[in-house]
Structure formats: C-alpha cells, structure tokens
Design a protein around this motif. Sequence first.
Motif, PDB file in Angstrom:
ATOM      1  N   ILE A  14      58.323  29.997   8.069  1.00  0.00           N
ATOM      2  CA  ILE A  14      58.378  30.219   8.423  1.00  0.00           C
ATOM      3  C   ILE A  14      59.870  31.361   7.482  1.00  0.00           C
ATOM      4  O   ILE A  14      60.139  32.248   7.376  1.00  0.00           O
ATOM      5  N   SER A  18      60.175  34.771   4.951  1.00  0.00           N
ATOM      6  CA  SER A  18      61.257  35.543   5.999  1.00  0.00           C
ATOM      7  C   SER A  18      62.519  35.653   5.114  1.00  0.00           C
ATOM      8  O   SER A  18      62.433  36.868   3.921  1.00  0.00           O
ATOM      9  N   MET A  54      64.024  31.842  16.071  1.00  0.00           N
ATOM     10  CA  MET A  54      62.252  30.851  15.438  1.00  0.00           C
ATOM     11  C   MET A  54      62.832  29.563  15.214  1.00  0.00           C
ATOM     12  O   MET A  54      62.899  28.684  16.329  1.00  0.00           O
ATOM     13  N   MET A  94      58.553  40.295  10.308  1.00  0.00           N
ATOM     14  CA  MET A  94      59.192  39.252  11.029  1.00  0.00           C
ATOM     15  C   MET A  94      60.027  39.406  12.241  1.00  0.00           C
ATOM     16  O   MET A  94      59.573  38.498  13.244  1.00  0.00           O
ATOM     17  N   GLY A  97      57.048  38.630  13.929  1.00  0.00           N
ATOM     18  CA  GLY A  97      56.678  37.192  15.004  1.00  0.00           C
ATOM     19  C   GLY A  97      57.675  37.087  15.665  1.00  0.00           C
ATOM     20  O   GLY A  97      57.000  36.697  17.146  1.00  0.00           O
ATOM     21  N   THR A 143      51.790  38.685   9.785  1.00  0.00           N
ATOM     22  CA  THR A 143      52.348  38.337   9.666  1.00  0.00           C
ATOM     23  C   THR A 143      53.406  37.678  11.184  1.00  0.00           C
ATOM     24  O   THR A 143      54.156  36.455  11.216  1.00  0.00           O
ATOM     25  N   THR A 147      53.262  33.734  12.224  1.00  0.00           N
ATOM     26  CA  THR A 147      54.433  33.558  13.156  1.00  0.00           C
ATOM     27  C   THR A 147      54.239  32.924  14.438  1.00  0.00           C
ATOM     28  O   THR A 147      54.790  31.751  14.936  1.00  0.00           O
TER      29      THR A 147
END
Length: 360
Positions: A14, A18, A54, A94, A97, A143, A147
Amino acid sequence: MVSSSARRLATGLITAVSAAYSLLALTYFLYGPGYGATAAVATLAVISTHYLNMRAGLRGERPPAYPLTMVLQAFVTYLPDLLPGGMSGVTAPMLAGTLLVFLPLRWGGALVGLMMLYEGTVLWWVGVPTIVTLFYVTTVPATGAMTYALVRFTRMAADLEEARAELADAAVLRERLRISRDLHDGLGRSLTAIALKGDLASRLMERDPAAARTEVGELVQVAREAAQDVRHVARGYRALSLADEVNRAVALLESSGVGVQAHLADVTLPGRSEEALAWAVREAVTNVLRHSRATTCTITTSVNGGVLRLEVANDGVLTEPGPGGGGLTGLAERAAQAGGSCTAARTGAGGFLLAMEVAA
C-alpha cells in the motif's frame, strides 16, 4: 507471527502504491509553482490521512476521529480541482481504497463508481486523450480493490491466527478434562478395591492367613491394573471392554460381600458405545462400594430399536448422601459422545439405579 508478516507485506504494498500516485501528483509543477505548491501540500495531506486510515484498517479498527479522517482525505484528494484550470486529483485511487475498506461495499462501490464517472468526465473535458482517460479511470477501482483485498486478507490472516490459538487452547483444555475424567473414573474403582482388600486382608491375617494372602495377591493385581490405567490415560488410550469390566465388577463386589447378578445382551457394539458403557459399570460399582451398604447388585443390558440400555441397580443406599464428585457428569459426557444419555436416581426401598442408553 503470520498476521504480523501479512500486515508488514500489506503495508509495504500500500505504501509503494501510495508513493507512486504521490509522485504523479507532483506533475502539477508543470503548470506553475502555485499549482505545484498546492499539489504538494494536498499530496502531503493525502498521504497523512491515507496512512492513518490504512493503519487502522489493517488492525481491524476505525481510525481516530472517524469519519473525519476519511472526509479530510476526500477533500484534499480533490483540492487541486478547485484551482483554475486544475486537473482531476491523481490520488483518487487511494481514496477509492479507503472508501471500500471503511464503508459497506454497496455504498463504497457506489461512491467509487461516481468517482470513475467524475474522473472520466473531467479528463475528457480538458482534452486528455481517450486511451489515457480510460487507463486512469480504470486505475480507480483497480487500486481501490487491491487496497481492499490487502486489508481483508491481512484481517483474515489475523483472525485465522487467533482462531488457531483458541483451538489450541481448547484442545489443551479438552485434554486436561479427559485426563481428569479418566483418572477419576479409572483410579476411583482401583483405589476403592485396594482399600477394601487391604482392610479385608488385615482382618483375615490372624484367623485365616491363607485367605489373607489371597486378598493381598488380588490387591497387588488391582494395583498393577491401576498403574496400567494411569499409563493408558497418559497415552490417550482408553479402549475398554464391557464384558471385561463387568467381570471385574462382579469379582470385586462378590469379594466385598455383595451378591451380584449380571445379564448382558449378546450384541456387538460400536467402540465408543462399548467404552461409554464400560466406564458406566466402573463408576457405578465404585459408587456402590463407596456410598452404600449394598447386599445385592444387578447389571443388565437390553436392546430395543437400535438403542442399548445398561442398568446397574443396588440396594443399601445410605440415608445421608456421600460426598459429591464429577463421576456422573463424566458419564453423561461419555454417553452424549456415544449418541445417548445417562441418568442416576434413587429408587424405592433404599435402592439406586444408574442407567445409560447408547447407540447399539
């Protein structure tokens, strides 16, 4: 630990994704220092909020100040769009996710779909080539799904490790209960027999030495059987024969002055059923010797409709109950494992009946 390794792997992947999108965001410097500075600040904010989200997601938790961190990530993701002539935020994948991880899939998926529509419209409007637009729009759900999958797999690994630990603890507990139950059921009869034969031998020592020697010899044999039982318990080997256990019970009761009648049905039993019945005979005889002044005892089995019923009945039950124990509880557990049941209760005229039913 497996969960720690999975978490480190997911964190690394991840972080790499990122970082790649964050570097793309710095292309705003091509449009001027003002655009670039705004994009750099927004990217830093995206990285910070995405990291918090995350990190919590990989631990199966909500991030601090949730849902503020998720809203903040969405805001800074599209902050460059507010600039005159600004392009769509390149860190949108991002955000996809984060939405899929923390929102129910039906809502997260719907929002990701809206993001794809928005990104495609903006890029087409500013004249980005169609192939580039399609590629970027596709990276949003791809993506986001990656994720989401990484976070879910990490959580599944942690849950499986926790479940494995719980199963190991449960197995240890079951083994402790087995050893405790087997020692109680197995050694109870043997120790009772040793005590009775020792008392009888001491009383016969002067007036009948030959009989006393016989009792001492039987006492030694019972002690050897007890030692063998302990070894079987330690090794987890508990196979018992109902007929052999009844024969031992008859010999022990008769040597204690109790008249015994035994009638066993001629039937071949499954191993678990026969073992449960053998333990029932052992426990019943132990209770007869410990908690009664019985003069008679009957041991019978009968078959009816695929069910075998064992009955051990005796007289001479003491008015005051003896000390309680876990023997009957253990018999109920053994009967349940054999697909049956076990009951024990007083009967009329000072009698007592232990009954067990198992699959024949």
